[in-house]
Design an enzyme around this catalytic site. Structure first.
Site, mmCIF file in Angstrom:
data_model
loop_
_atom_site.group_PDB
_atom_site.id
_atom_site.type_symbol
_atom_site.label_atom_id
_atom_site.label_comp_id
_atom_site.label_asym_id
_atom_site.label_seq_id
_atom_site.Cartn_x
_atom_site.Cartn_y
_atom_site.Cartn_z
ATOM 1 N N ASP A 33 0.803 -1.229 0.000
ATOM 2 C CA ASP A 33 0.000 0.000 0.000
ATOM 3 C C ASP A 33 0.836 1.278 0.000
ATOM 4 O O ASP A 33 0.293 2.371 0.033
ATOM 5 C CB ASP A 33 -0.967 -0.003 1.197
ATOM 6 N N TYR A 54 10.745 4.468 0.706
ATOM 7 C CA TYR A 54 11.639 3.472 1.317
ATOM 8 C C TYR A 54 13.068 3.553 0.790
ATOM 9 O O TYR A 54 13.991 3.006 1.407
ATOM 10 C CB TYR A 54 11.081 2.058 1.119
HETATM 11 P P1 NAD Z 1 -0.287 -7.428 13.850
HETATM 12 O O1 NAD Z 1 0.796 -8.083 14.635
HETATM 13 O O2 NAD Z 1 -1.229 -6.520 14.537
HETATM 14 O O3 NAD Z 1 -1.160 -8.576 13.168
HETATM 15 C C1 NAD Z 1 -0.655 -9.730 12.620
HETATM 16 C C2 NAD Z 1 -1.430 -10.935 13.113
HETATM 17 O O4 NAD Z 1 -0.873 -12.092 12.465
HETATM 18 C C3 NAD Z 1 -1.326 -11.196 14.633
HETATM 19 O O5 NAD Z 1 -2.615 -11.234 15.197
HETATM 20 C C4 NAD Z 1 -0.620 -12.535 14.723
HETATM 21 O O6 NAD Z 1 -1.056 -13.335 15.784
HETATM 22 C C5 NAD Z 1 -0.965 -13.163 13.386
HETATM 23 N N1 NAD Z 1 -0.078 -14.253 12.977
HETATM 24 C C6 NAD Z 1 1.253 -14.349 13.112
HETATM 25 N N2 NAD Z 1 1.707 -15.493 12.587
HETATM 26 C C7 NAD Z 1 0.625 -16.146 12.088
HETATM 27 C C8 NAD Z 1 0.453 -17.388 11.419
HETATM 28 N N3 NAD Z 1 1.491 -18.178 11.147
HETATM 29 N N4 NAD Z 1 -0.794 -17.743 11.084
HETATM 30 C C9 NAD Z 1 -1.842 -16.947 11.346
HETATM 31 N N5 NAD Z 1 -1.749 -15.757 11.964
HETATM 32 C C10 NAD Z 1 -0.511 -15.364 12.330
HETATM 33 O O7 NAD Z 1 0.432 -6.689 12.632
HETATM 34 P P2 NAD Z 1 -0.015 -5.458 11.733
HETATM 35 O O8 NAD Z 1 0.845 -4.305 12.064
HETATM 36 O O9 NAD Z 1 -1.470 -5.286 11.787
HETATM 37 O O10 NAD Z 1 0.442 -5.927 10.294
HETATM 38 C C11 NAD Z 1 -0.015 -7.101 9.710
HETATM 39 C C12 NAD Z 1 0.780 -7.436 8.488
HETATM 40 O O11 NAD Z 1 0.459 -6.574 7.408
HETATM 41 C C13 NAD Z 1 2.292 -7.321 8.648
HETATM 42 O O12 NAD Z 1 2.924 -8.358 7.906
HETATM 43 C C14 NAD Z 1 2.599 -6.002 8.028
HETATM 44 O O13 NAD Z 1 3.947 -5.919 7.666
HETATM 45 C C15 NAD Z 1 1.669 -6.076 6.856
HETATM 46 N N6 NAD Z 1 1.396 -4.842 6.146
HETATM 47 C C16 NAD Z 1 1.736 -4.818 4.854
HETATM 48 C C17 NAD Z 1 1.509 -3.726 4.097
HETATM 49 C C18 NAD Z 1 1.971 -3.724 2.682
HETATM 50 O O14 NAD Z 1 2.144 -2.675 2.113
HETATM 51 N N7 NAD Z 1 2.214 -4.862 2.055
HETATM 52 C C19 NAD Z 1 0.896 -2.618 4.669
HETATM 53 C C20 NAD Z 1 0.553 -2.647 6.014
HETATM 54 C C21 NAD Z 1 0.798 -3.784 6.748
HETATM 55 C C1 G6P Z 2 3.581 1.054 4.650
HETATM 56 C C2 G6P Z 2 4.197 -0.086 3.894
HETATM 57 C C3 G6P Z 2 3.943 -1.381 4.599
HETATM 58 C C4 G6P Z 2 4.407 -1.319 6.030
HETATM 59 C C5 G6P Z 2 3.794 -0.144 6.726
HETATM 60 C C6 G6P Z 2 4.473 0.027 8.060
HETATM 61 O O1 G6P Z 2 2.203 0.973 4.596
HETATM 62 O O2 G6P Z 2 3.739 -0.203 2.582
HETATM 63 O O3 G6P Z 2 4.584 -2.411 3.901
HETATM 64 O O4 G6P Z 2 4.044 -2.504 6.700
HETATM 65 O O5 G6P Z 2 3.990 1.037 6.002
HETATM 66 O O6 G6P Z 2 3.719 0.850 8.826
HETATM 67 P P1 G6P Z 2 3.892 0.919 10.408
HETATM 68 O O7 G6P Z 2 2.914 1.948 10.773
HETATM 69 O O8 G6P Z 2 3.546 -0.484 10.911
HETATM 70 O O9 G6P Z 2 5.300 1.270 10.662
HETATM 71 MN MN MN Z 3 4.463 -2.193 1.724
#
Ligand code: NAD
Ligand code: G6P
Ligand code: MN
Length: 441
Positions: free
Chosen positions: A170, A264
């Site tokens: 995102d 980034y």
């Molecule tokens: P968070 O820790 O609040 O939530 C992650 C959840 O995953 C937790 O509840 C945890 O228990 C669960 N989990 C961990 N291992 C697991 C498994 N093997 N099976 C099932 N559930 C499992 O984290 P968050 O800050 O809400 O972020 C969630 C994810 O989204 C992270 O990987 C973050 O990096 C990603 N993210 C990606 C983008 C992107 O641009 N691609 C953007 C925002 C967040």
């Molecule tokens: C952006 C990126 C994600 C990353 C997030 C981290 O949205 O695209 O890949 O997980 O920032 O945000 P945070 O608020 O968890 O530092």
């Molecule tokens: Mn990302």
């Protein structure tokens, strides 16, 4: 109209309520039957589930919610799996950030040693979810947000080549929203963009409005003065660390005046600056635990205690809108143009065909169709070759349980000054990750 069933994997994520709210906002153009939450942390997920159930009962009583830690219950009979798991949760994110910093190196969730460390944990968790989906709902699509997306995407390309998984990020759309605001547009959706790179490692080369008018000059003019910073105080910008990143884009952009960079890139171009401006005792993980995690879980607990979601401050965010747009594009074959992380296969003609690149694609019921990018300049190509080497070596290290390859990956990262520093960081990371990484030989 058909009603779609959706599994949110990582049901206990801080982003789950935002995604559910976004799904509710789209019920007319994307009808939902059941939303299933799946997590391997029952208690964490329960708080989110209980609050979301109250919210759904009030706002969309026709939509069912089911929370489970049992894969069969969670993955059976669904059309989409929206995955955002964080293997090791924030406690391990904190380690990923603090261990490199202790050695004077960038401590970041997805870039540099922290990203490699997170990647070595995530691969197992993401593959497990792909396998559950294929076992219980083989026709479903997995829309994956789980980070580090670059390494996760390479791992799924290599280890699950036929699976129906689409990897997204995102950050570009977050930046595009800021660009749109900065030049007086209402939404990023008024812009048509050309962009290429790797995940968290890319550049916009062309941005136009729907009539074809070139918007690059006015956006560049803003970035040269203020970076991506706006004065509107968007959600992300209210946080000091994100605001710094948006401002720093000014210096990042100076490296190539004709393009606009992903934020980034600051970690790769200015690692010394980043280390100097980091607090090795209080990193982004600490900020997120004290900020987003506390807020989301606090709001959910409030809803549970009051028995109503009326007046809740939980809101839809851009993160959610992108994944819902993606699901709709597949469900209704809209051929929407979206940035996706895909195998290059010649789209960037002078770049490694098997690299996972982030480029515009048309998305429809068959998945993603990458659009041609053509040749890229030497500066970007050389940087990307080095970084793709880091990502591929990490996945090879995972697969072959190879200490040597992970050491090479760390040494190759632009954020790491020498092989000896790489080795010291690696040895600390192995110790910290002993419950998560495959054993390295
Ligand atoms: P968070 O820790 O609040 O939530 C992650 C959840 O995953 C937790 O509840 C945890 O228990 C669960 N989990 C961990 N291992 C697991 C498994 N093997 N099976 C099932 N559930 C499992 O984290 P968050 O800050 O809400 O972020 C969630 C994810 O989204 C992270 O990987 C973050 O990096 C990603 N993210 C990606 C983008 C992107 O641009 N691609 C953007 C925002 C967040
Ligand atoms: C952006 C990126 C994600 C990353 C997030 C981290 O949205 O695209 O890949 O997980 O920032 O945000 P945070 O608020 O968890 O530092
Ligand atoms: Mn990302």
């Amino acid at each position: 109209m058909k009603k779609f069933n959706i599994t949110i994997a990582g049901g206990g994520s801080t982003f789950t309520p935002g995604i559910i709210l976004m799904l509710l906002d789209h019920l007319e153009d994307f009808p939902i039957g059941t939303i299933k939450l799946y997590d391997n942390d029952k208690e964490r997920q329960q708080t989110i589930a209980d609050a979301c159930e109250i919210l759904l009962n009030e706002r969309a009583p026709g939509v069912k919610l089911q929370a489970s830690t049992d894969p069969k219950t969670a993955f059976e009979n669904v059309d989409f799996v929206m995955a955002h798991i964080r293997v090791g949760k924030y406690a391990m994110r904190e380690q990923d950030e603090k261990i490199p910093l202790k050695h004077g190196v960038v401590g970041q969730e997805t870039c540099g040693p922290g990203g490699l460390s997170y990647g070595m944990r995530s691969i197992t968790g993401v593959l497990e979810i792909v396998d559950y989906m294929e076992k219980y709902s083989p026709q479903a699509w997995m829309l994956n947000y789980s980070n580090p997306a670059a390494i996760v995407a390479e791992a799924t390309r290599k280890l699950r080549p036929n699976s129906r998984i689409l990897n997204i990020c995102d950050m570009p759309i977050g930046i595009e929203e800021l660009m749109a605001t900065n030049i007086g547009l209402k939404s990023r959706k008024e812009m048509v963009v050309k962009y290429y790179g790797l995940n968290h490692f890319g550049w916009w080369t062309d941005i136009r409005d729907k009539s074809g008018k070139d918007l690059m000059p006015s956006i560049i003019q803003h970035v040269e003065k203020f970076g991506y910073s706006t004065d509107t105080g968007s959600d992300m910008e209210q946080e000091a660390s994100w605001n710094d990143t948006f401002k720093k884009a000014r210096d990042v952009q100076a490296l190539d005046k004709h393009t606009l960079p992903n934020t980034y890139l600051k970690y790769y171009f200015f690692p010394d600056y980043v280390v100097e401006h980091s607090n090795k005792d209080y990193t982004r993980a600490n900020e997120v635990m004290a900020g987003r995690e506390k807020f989301v879980f606090g709001e959910c607990q409030n809803i549970i205690d009051k028995g109503t979601a009326e007046g809740t401050e939980l809101t839809i965010d851009e993160h959610a809108s992108y994944i819902v747009d993606l699901a709709r594009a597949i469900a209704f074959n809209t051929k929407e143009r979206m940035l996706m992380i895909v195998e290059n296969k010649g789209a960037i003609s002078n770049f490694e065909p098997t690299a996972m690149v982030e480029i515009p694609c048309l998305v429809g019921s068959e998945g993603q169709e990458p659009l041609s990018v053509g040749e890229i300049p030497r500066f970007q190509k050389s940087l990307m070759e080095q970084q793709v080497g880091v990502e591929k070596l990490t996945v090879e290290a995972y697969e072959e349980q190879s200490y040597q390859k992970l050491w090479q990956a760390l040494t190759l990262s632009r954020t790491v000054p020498s092989a000896s520093v790489a080795k010291n960081i690696l040895d600390d990371l192995i110790e910290a990750n002993k419950d998560y990484w495959p054993e390295l030989k």
